[in-house]
Design a protein around this motif. Structure first.
Motif, PDB file in Angstrom:
ATOM      1  N   ALA A   7       0.835  -1.196   0.000  1.00 38.24           N
ATOM      2  CA  ALA A   7       0.000   0.000   0.000  1.00 38.24           C
ATOM      3  C   ALA A   7       0.871   1.248   0.000  1.00 38.24           C
ATOM      4  O   ALA A   7       0.527   2.258  -0.608  1.00 38.24           O
ATOM      5  CB  ALA A   7      -0.920  -0.002   1.218  1.00 38.24           C
ATOM      6  N   ILE A   8       2.020   1.168   0.694  1.00 34.59           N
ATOM      7  CA  ILE A   8       2.963   2.285   0.768  1.00 34.59           C
ATOM      8  C   ILE A   8       4.367   1.742   0.530  1.00 34.59           C
ATOM      9  O   ILE A   8       4.763   0.748   1.144  1.00 34.59           O
ATOM     10  CB  ILE A   8       2.911   2.981   2.140  1.00 34.59           C
ATOM     11  CG1 ILE A   8       1.496   3.479   2.448  1.00 34.59           C
ATOM     12  CG2 ILE A   8       3.897   4.141   2.208  1.00 34.59           C
ATOM     13  CD1 ILE A   8       1.335   4.000   3.869  1.00 34.59           C
ATOM     14  N   ASN A  57      13.821   3.998   4.013  1.00 36.60           N
ATOM     15  CA  ASN A  57      13.316   2.915   3.177  1.00 36.60           C
ATOM     16  C   ASN A  57      12.439   1.979   4.009  1.00 36.60           C
ATOM     17  O   ASN A  57      12.891   1.444   5.022  1.00 36.60           O
ATOM     18  CB  ASN A  57      14.467   2.092   2.586  1.00 36.60           C
ATOM     19  CG  ASN A  57      15.292   2.857   1.565  1.00 36.60           C
ATOM     20  OD1 ASN A  57      14.964   2.893   0.390  1.00 36.60           O
ATOM     21  ND2 ASN A  57      16.368   3.485   2.034  1.00 36.60           N
ATOM     22  N   PHE A  58      11.200   1.810   3.604  1.00 38.71           N
ATOM     23  CA  PHE A  58      10.366   0.762   4.199  1.00 38.71           C
ATOM     24  C   PHE A  58       9.110   0.592   3.369  1.00 38.71           C
ATOM     25  O   PHE A  58       8.771   1.426   2.522  1.00 38.71           O
ATOM     26  CB  PHE A  58      10.010   1.062   5.664  1.00 38.71           C
ATOM     27  CG  PHE A  58       9.092   2.235   5.870  1.00 38.71           C
ATOM     28  CD1 PHE A  58       7.717   2.067   5.917  1.00 38.71           C
ATOM     29  CD2 PHE A  58       9.604   3.508   6.050  1.00 38.71           C
ATOM     30  CE1 PHE A  58       6.877   3.138   6.123  1.00 38.71           C
ATOM     31  CE2 PHE A  58       8.770   4.584   6.258  1.00 38.71           C
ATOM     32  CZ  PHE A  58       7.389   4.401   6.288  1.00 38.71           C
ATOM     33  N   GLU A  59       8.435  -0.524   3.589  1.00 40.95           N
ATOM     34  CA  GLU A  59       7.213  -0.844   2.861  1.00 40.95           C
ATOM     35  C   GLU A  59       6.125  -1.221   3.855  1.00 40.95           C
ATOM     36  O   GLU A  59       6.404  -1.800   4.906  1.00 40.95           O
ATOM     37  CB  GLU A  59       7.449  -2.001   1.887  1.00 40.95           C
ATOM     38  CG  GLU A  59       8.503  -1.712   0.819  1.00 40.95           C
ATOM     39  CD  GLU A  59       8.875  -2.955   0.036  1.00 40.95           C
ATOM     40  OE1 GLU A  59       8.562  -4.072   0.529  1.00 40.95           O
ATOM     41  OE2 GLU A  59       9.465  -2.823  -1.047  1.00 40.95           O
ATOM     42  N   VAL A  60       4.895  -0.881   3.502  1.00 39.85           N
ATOM     43  CA  VAL A  60       3.738  -1.291   4.295  1.00 39.85           C
ATOM     44  C   VAL A  60       2.790  -2.023   3.362  1.00 39.85           C
ATOM     45  O   VAL A  60       2.327  -1.460   2.370  1.00 39.85           O
ATOM     46  CB  VAL A  60       3.020  -0.083   4.937  1.00 39.85           C
ATOM     47  CG1 VAL A  60       1.863  -0.566   5.808  1.00 39.85           C
ATOM     48  CG2 VAL A  60       3.992   0.752   5.759  1.00 39.85           C
ATOM     49  N   LYS A  61       2.519  -3.275   3.670  1.00 41.50           N
ATOM     50  CA  LYS A  61       1.632  -4.072   2.833  1.00 41.50           C
ATOM     51  C   LYS A  61       0.182  -3.615   2.985  1.00 41.50           C
ATOM     52  O   LYS A  61      -0.189  -2.980   3.970  1.00 41.50           O
ATOM     53  CB  LYS A  61       1.735  -5.553   3.209  1.00 41.50           C
ATOM     54  CG  LYS A  61       3.104  -6.154   3.037  1.00 41.50           C
ATOM     55  CD  LYS A  61       3.086  -7.601   3.475  1.00 41.50           C
ATOM     56  CE  LYS A  61       4.466  -8.226   3.409  1.00 41.50           C
ATOM     57  NZ  LYS A  61       4.462  -9.629   3.908  1.00 41.50           N
ATOM     58  N   GLN A  97      -0.929   3.158  -2.989  1.00 37.83           N
ATOM     59  CA  GLN A  97      -2.033   2.601  -3.749  1.00 37.83           C
ATOM     60  C   GLN A  97      -3.309   2.710  -2.931  1.00 37.83           C
ATOM     61  O   GLN A  97      -3.387   2.173  -1.827  1.00 37.83           O
ATOM     62  CB  GLN A  97      -1.772   1.137  -4.090  1.00 37.83           C
ATOM     63  CG  GLN A  97      -0.595   0.927  -5.025  1.00 37.83           C
ATOM     64  CD  GLN A  97      -0.563  -0.480  -5.583  1.00 37.83           C
ATOM     65  OE1 GLN A  97      -1.466  -0.893  -6.302  1.00 37.83           O
ATOM     66  NE2 GLN A  97       0.476  -1.211  -5.243  1.00 37.83           N
ATOM     67  N   GLY A  98      -4.292   3.409  -3.472  1.00 37.57           N
ATOM     68  CA  GLY A  98      -5.552   3.560  -2.779  1.00 37.57           C
ATOM     69  C   GLY A  98      -5.764   4.970  -2.274  1.00 37.57           C
ATOM     70  O   GLY A  98      -4.857   5.805  -2.286  1.00 37.57           O
ATOM     71  N   ARG A  99      -6.972   5.223  -1.807  1.00 34.81           N
ATOM     72  CA  ARG A  99      -7.343   6.537  -1.294  1.00 34.81           C
ATOM     73  C   ARG A  99      -6.778   6.740   0.107  1.00 34.81           C
ATOM     74  O   ARG A  99      -6.936   5.885   0.974  1.00 34.81           O
ATOM     75  CB  ARG A  99      -8.868   6.671  -1.268  1.00 34.81           C
ATOM     76  CG  ARG A  99      -9.343   8.055  -0.870  1.00 34.81           C
ATOM     77  CD  ARG A  99     -10.797   8.233  -1.231  1.00 34.81           C
ATOM     78  NE  ARG A  99     -11.650   7.273  -0.544  1.00 34.81           N
ATOM     79  CZ  ARG A  99     -12.834   6.867  -0.988  1.00 34.81           C
ATOM     80  NH1 ARG A  99     -13.275   7.308  -2.148  1.00 34.81           N
ATOM     81  NH2 ARG A  99     -13.570   6.023  -0.301  1.00 34.81           N
ATOM     82  N   ILE A 100      -6.110   7.867   0.310  1.00 34.84           N
ATOM     83  CA  ILE A 100      -5.462   8.156   1.597  1.00 34.84           C
ATOM     84  C   ILE A 100      -6.310   9.134   2.391  1.00 34.84           C
ATOM     85  O   ILE A 100      -6.725  10.174   1.880  1.00 34.84           O
ATOM     86  CB  ILE A 100      -4.053   8.749   1.381  1.00 34.84           C
ATOM     87  CG1 ILE A 100      -3.153   7.749   0.654  1.00 34.84           C
ATOM     88  CG2 ILE A 100      -3.434   9.145   2.717  1.00 34.84           C
ATOM     89  CD1 ILE A 100      -1.770   8.297   0.340  1.00 34.84           C
ATOM     90  N   LEU A 210      -2.974   0.988   7.946  1.00 36.50           N
ATOM     91  CA  LEU A 210      -2.822   2.032   8.962  1.00 36.50           C
ATOM     92  C   LEU A 210      -1.362   2.438   9.107  1.00 36.50           C
ATOM     93  O   LEU A 210      -0.478   1.585   9.219  1.00 36.50           O
ATOM     94  CB  LEU A 210      -3.339   1.533  10.322  1.00 36.50           C
ATOM     95  CG  LEU A 210      -3.095   2.451  11.532  1.00 36.50           C
ATOM     96  CD1 LEU A 210      -3.904   3.737  11.393  1.00 36.50           C
ATOM     97  CD2 LEU A 210      -3.442   1.742  12.831  1.00 36.50           C
ATOM     98  N   LEU A 211      -1.121   3.737   9.096  1.00 40.57           N
ATOM     99  CA  LEU A 211       0.194   4.292   9.427  1.00 40.57           C
ATOM    100  C   LEU A 211      -0.025   5.212  10.618  1.00 40.57           C
ATOM    101  O   LEU A 211      -0.687   6.248  10.510  1.00 40.57           O
ATOM    102  CB  LEU A 211       0.770   5.059   8.236  1.00 40.57           C
ATOM    103  CG  LEU A 211       2.268   5.392   8.297  1.00 40.57           C
ATOM    104  CD1 LEU A 211       3.095   4.133   8.467  1.00 40.57           C
ATOM    105  CD2 LEU A 211       2.692   6.128   7.030  1.00 40.57           C
TER     106      LEU A 211
END
Length: 465
Positions: A7-8, A57-61, A97-100, A210-211
């Motif tokens: 997602a991010i 650097n990081f990713e959020v599924k 990806q998607g509405r924030i 969620l972040l």
């Protein structure tokens, strides 16, 4: 893992600000280098650089809950603004990806001249919803915000609590794909915060990403699976929230130690009561002492589950039942004795030996220590037999028994143990000498046929009719 699973995605994000000493330098920077370039000369730089973020650097599924933690000024809000697109990075790339839906600075996204009702439609339109879609969600938004007739008043007349109520209600009711929350909930009252956290949990269970940014470590531990630790714009650690929070507590402890060390050094420099010879002798003793403590600290840091200044260390924790048997399984209603063993490495007093109990989900169930008992005695006018008054000699070993009657629900529980120095008997001036996570574990099993209840703890409820 494919790109579409994220997602991010944050790749090599850095943000640099140009710091000018005065407005004239800003004008010079705009004009002078251009002329220097035309003349073939080296360009002069009239500003200094401040890197708010460096190589993040990081990713959020999708559907994952992630936290961002760090002290004030570590770059958390800057990173969130880059993710939401309100700030442009100096280097790197952000993909979402998607509405924030983002709840950042208090009142951000609101027009202060518009009413609450008008701002709901404004925010919905910004998020890409039609008027009909907002109409369908309006009642749910107004109900959650619960600000009554103020909904038709200009937002500039709202209190901070009303502002965050409306902002959160709008963001969560518009069904985002990604929800970003940055400390804004801290201004809400306890009841509203509870409703917010319940709504966040509902959204994440439905697959919303969620972040979450907060200084409340318990909220981060409970709401998120993974976390990122930032310090002075640099990414210190990324991993499971429980592990990252331990590093965060260690970082806070080290910064606090540096602060008190600088105070002590300043006091020493200001002191005029000793001779030069005495000062030299004290300096030798201080260097020896600091070297010894630093050696101990390095040993402590090698253990990923502990930290502290080293004047005392937790040696171990044992659990006993009412028969004095060393066990790790209890039933509700049984007496539990937690024995905390520790060693002393310098002459010291004013100690507090305490524990914290968490369940396997990471929720703090209870924390207590010898100082809590001392404070109760002091509040009743008694200063006799205070543990805080005990004096300990270097090289000694001791233990403290902490006893309670088990009223916990069925679960696996972790015991964290600590020994701290309390300059005053009130928790206002504390130095952690040694903190140890996962010092011990125990199970609680509910006997269904005899003593059955659900939840975290037994409220000793009875029924009457």
């Amino acid at each position: 893992m494919s790109y579409n699973d994220n997602a991010i995605c944050i790749q090599n994000i850095s943000k640099c600000y140009q710091i000018y000493n005065n407005p004239r330098d800003r004008l010079k920077q705009f004009v002078v280098p251009k002329f220097q370039q035309l003349l073939g000369r080296d360009r002069t730089q009239f500003y200094s650089e401040f890197w708010a973020l460096q190589d993040i650097n990081f990713e959020v599924k999708k559907g994952e809950s992630a936290g961002i933690i760090g002290r004030n000024g570590s770059g958390k809000s800057t990173l969130l603004q880059i993710i939401t697109g309100t700030l442009t990075p100096t280097t790197g790339q952000v993909s979402t990806q998607g509405r924030i839906a983002a709840l950042l600075e208090l009142g951000s996204g609101f027009n202060p001249e518009f009413t609450g009702r008008e701002n709901i439609y404004l925010n919905g339109a910004v998020l890409g919803l039609s008027k009909k879609e907002i109409d369908n969600k309006f009642d749910a938004i107004a109900s959650f915000a619960d600000i009554g007739s103020h909904l038709d008043q200009p937002v500039k007349t709202y209190s901070s609590g009303m502002m965050v109520r409306l902002a959160f209600a709008v963001q969560v009711q518009l069904e985002p794909d990604i929800l970003i929350v940055d400390e804004a909930l801290a201004v809400g009252d306890a009841l509203f915060q509870k409703r917010c956290f319940r709504q966040i949990e509902k959204l994440t269970s439905n697959g919303v990403t969620l972040l979450f940014v907060s200084h409340d470590q318990e909220s981060v531990r409970t709401l998120t699976n993974k976390s990122v630790l930032l310090d002075r714009g640099k990414q210190i650690k990324t991993g499971l929230s429980s592990e990252v929070l331990l590093d965060y507590r260690r970082l806070l402890h080290e910064e606090e130690s540096k602060f008190y060390s600088s105070l002590a050094e300043d006091i020493t420099l200001r002191s005029q009561s000793t001779t030069f010879k005495e000062k030299d002798e004290l300096a030798v003793e201080e260097v020896t002492s600091v070297t010894h403590l630093n050696s101990q600290q390095e040993t402590l840091r090698s253990d990923k589950l502990s930290f502290g200044e080293g004047e005392a260390t937790i040696d171990g924790v044992e659990l006993y039942n009412s028969n004095g048997e060393n066990v790790n399984v209890f039933n509700p209603g049984e007496d539990v004795r937690i024995r905390v063993h520790f060693s002393i490495h310098t002459d010291i007093d004013k100690l507090n030996v305490g524990i914290r109990i968490r369940n396997k989900e990471g929720v703090k169930i209870y924390s207590w220590g010898t100082l809590n008992q001392d404070m109760f005695k002091i509040s009743k006018g008694s200063k006799e037999n205070l543990y805080w008054n005990k004096k300990f000699l270097k090289g000694s070993k001791d233990y403290v028994d902490l006893e309670f009657n088990c009223s916990l629900g069925s679960n696996l529980y972790e015991i964290q143990a600590s020994v701290s120095h309390e300059e005053t008997p009130d928790y206002f001036s504390q130095r952690i000498l040694h903190w140890r996570d996962e010092a011990a574990f125990f199970h609680v099993h509910v006997i269904r046929d005899e003593y059955f209840f659900g939840g975290l703890t037994d409220l000793k409820m009875i029924a009457k009719w």
